[in-house]
Design a protein around this motif. Structure first.
Motif, mmCIF file in Angstrom:
data_model
loop_
_atom_site.group_PDB
_atom_site.id
_atom_site.type_symbol
_atom_site.label_atom_id
_atom_site.label_comp_id
_atom_site.label_asym_id
_atom_site.label_seq_id
_atom_site.Cartn_x
_atom_site.Cartn_y
_atom_site.Cartn_z
ATOM 1 N N GLY A 199 -52.470 -1.290 2.807
ATOM 2 C CA GLY A 199 -53.744 -0.621 2.788
ATOM 3 C C GLY A 199 -53.861 0.572 2.127
ATOM 4 N N GLY A 254 -57.624 -2.387 4.016
ATOM 5 C CA GLY A 254 -58.612 -2.312 3.228
ATOM 6 C C GLY A 254 -58.231 -1.604 1.882
ATOM 7 N N CYS A 269 -58.491 -6.771 7.352
ATOM 8 C CA CYS A 269 -59.887 -6.132 7.672
ATOM 9 C C CYS A 269 -60.909 -7.098 7.144
ATOM 10 C CB CYS A 269 -59.856 -4.518 7.415
ATOM 11 S SG CYS A 269 -61.409 -3.919 8.197
ATOM 12 N N ASP A 296 -63.750 -6.090 4.406
ATOM 13 C CA ASP A 296 -63.612 -5.552 2.887
ATOM 14 C C ASP A 296 -63.914 -6.985 2.361
ATOM 15 O OD1 ASP A 296 -61.899 -5.555 0.246
ATOM 16 O OD2 ASP A 296 -61.168 -3.454 1.357
#
Length: 454
Positions: free
Chosen positions: A110, A186, A221, A224
């Motif tokens: 991420g 993300g 997540c 996103d």
């Protein structure tokens, strides 16, 4: 086993060298410059090269492997000698995979929160006496090294960096690891010198999802939308979205809410609550009970330079954070203001990376510091010259951030004078940079700010 490191002084490279030495390997290395803390740590283990530079004579036919760091150039003479002798050449992520391919691999990827999430999982496993290996991108409290590789551990926890593996191998590091359990926190575009377009950057994560082992698990997540679309296309793995762990903010701390109980934390902010939630899911997969997880999280103090508390008294609190990209800057500033909403927040960030100093990227910083009561941005024109970028002006920075009262400085001494001249009663100072504001010892500076109130 005999292993030689080309660019042994790198942050991860020197940790890997020490980890292999601890495992009983014969380790040698070269580099053209090594600074502390790498220098002192290698010296203490008897691994510091006698001379700076590259020495092809160090590359002999009895080596089992050569590991190449990103600092080395593609025309490095030691690389050429290793190729001539047909010695296996690895990037460090490739070598970590070779050492862990028979283990259960947990990989945290991420654009933000990788180090913190990885360190949360590591902290819980250590507190609960689990034998595990790891690779993490920062020095963590309670861990001597950033890397551990052993024969006995059945689990390895890896921070999955998306940047190129080595000068010889431009594949993203995390594409090597083929996780059994993966996290993606993300996707926020950054480092445009490496990833020129957003589409190119996003594709790295789409490919990473494809590389999760069949039957494996992905936690992502839910906030996103791009990541959500990618994850829902995956048919070879189990996919689970996560959001912030239920919590409440008190004047003293932030507390996790679970089973009619409250667990007080040493960390705070929405991103940390998201990190805790996914760490909980992963630890559950690894056999950690709910009670043991929450008990362990109560003592988690955070990762180095990630909302790290530098100084505090009854008048002023000073934090340091690694935030430099737009998404990190906004999240970190918001997190501190949420926790200290009754105090005046002075947020000071340095434009230091290639992307942040690029005129065409500056617009991405719009409204990222809106939660700060006083917002300050610093950049050094010499750094821009060194990176061979077009000059930017104070006016450009102010316009890009979209804040009329933004204070912008390009002289470190002037910035320090401003901060030292402020009244610090009932205030929080947040210092954010991937650098150090041109040579400032942030710990010493924070101490000076605290002393101004005493």
């Amino acid at each position: 086993m005999r292993v030689h490191f080309i660019s042994i002084g790198g942050a991860v490279m020197h940790n890997l060298a020490i980890a292999l030495s601890n495992k009983g390997y014969q380790v040698t290395g070269s580099d053209d410059e090594i600074y502390d803390p790498s220098k002192s740590r290698l010296e203490a283990k008897g691994l510091l090269p006698e001379s700076w530079g590259w020495f092809p004579e160090k590359i002999t036919a009895d080596l089992d492997a050569v590991i190449v760091g990103m600092h080395a150039r593609i025309d490095n003479p030691e690389i050429a000698k290793a190729k001539e002798l047909n010695i296996p050449i690895y990037s460090f992520p490739e070598y970590v995979y070779e050492q862990s391919k028979d283990k259960k691999r947990v990989v945290v990827g991420g654009s933000h929160g990788k180090t913190t999430t990885t360190s949360m999982i590591m902290h819980v496993l250590k507190e609960q006496g689990v034998n595990f290996d790891y690779l993490v991108g920062a020095q963590l409290e309670g861990f001597d090294l950033m890397v551990r590789l052993s024969d006995a551990a059945e689990i390895i926890v890896i921070e999955g960096d998306e940047y190129p593996s080595s000068p010889l191998d431009r594949r993203p590091k995390f594409h090597w690891y083929h996780p059994d359990i993966a996290i993606i926190t993300g996707i926020a575009w950054d480092h445009i010198n490496v990833f020129p377009t957003l589409d190119m950057y996003e594709e790295l994560f789409a490919d990473f999802i494809k590389m999760i082992k069949p039957g494996g698990k992905l936690f992502y997540c839910s906030e996103d939308s791009v990541l959500k679309e990618m994850a829902e296309k995956a048919t070879h793995i189990d996919v689970k979205a996560y959001e912030a762990h239920p919590n409440k903010v008190t004047p003293e701390d932030t507390r996790l809410l679970h089973d009619d109980k409250e667990t007080p934390l040493k960390v705070f902010g929405t991103h940390n609550m998201q990190n805790i939630q996914v760490a909980y899911y992963v630890c559950k997969e690894l056999g950690i009970s709910d009670n043991d997880f929450y008990k362990s999280m109560e003592s988690f103090g955070g990762a180095s330079k990630r909302l790290q508390l530098l100084e505090k008294n009854n008048k002023v609190t000073v934090f340091q954070d690694f935030a430099h990209s737009p998404s990190k800057l906004k999240a970190t500033t918001s997190a501190v203001k949420e926790q200290y909403n009754d105090k005046h927040l002075v947020a000071c960030m340095e434009l230091h990376t290639f992307s942040s100093l690029s005129a065409k990227f500056l617009s991405h910083y719009k409204d990222t510091m809106e939660k700060a009561d006083t917002a300050i941005v610093y950049f050094n024109p010499h750094t821009i010259e060194h990176k061979r970028l077009e000059p930017i002006s104070i006016e450009q920075v102010k316009e890009s951030f979209g804040r009329e009262d933004l204070l912008v400085y390009n002289d470190s001494q002037e910035l320090q004078s401003l901060l030292k001249g402020m009244s610090w009663d009932n205030k929080v100072l947040l210092l954010m940079s991937s650098g150090n504001f041109d040579g400032i010892s942030l710990k010493e500076f924070a101490k000076e700010i605290r002393e101004l109130t005493e």
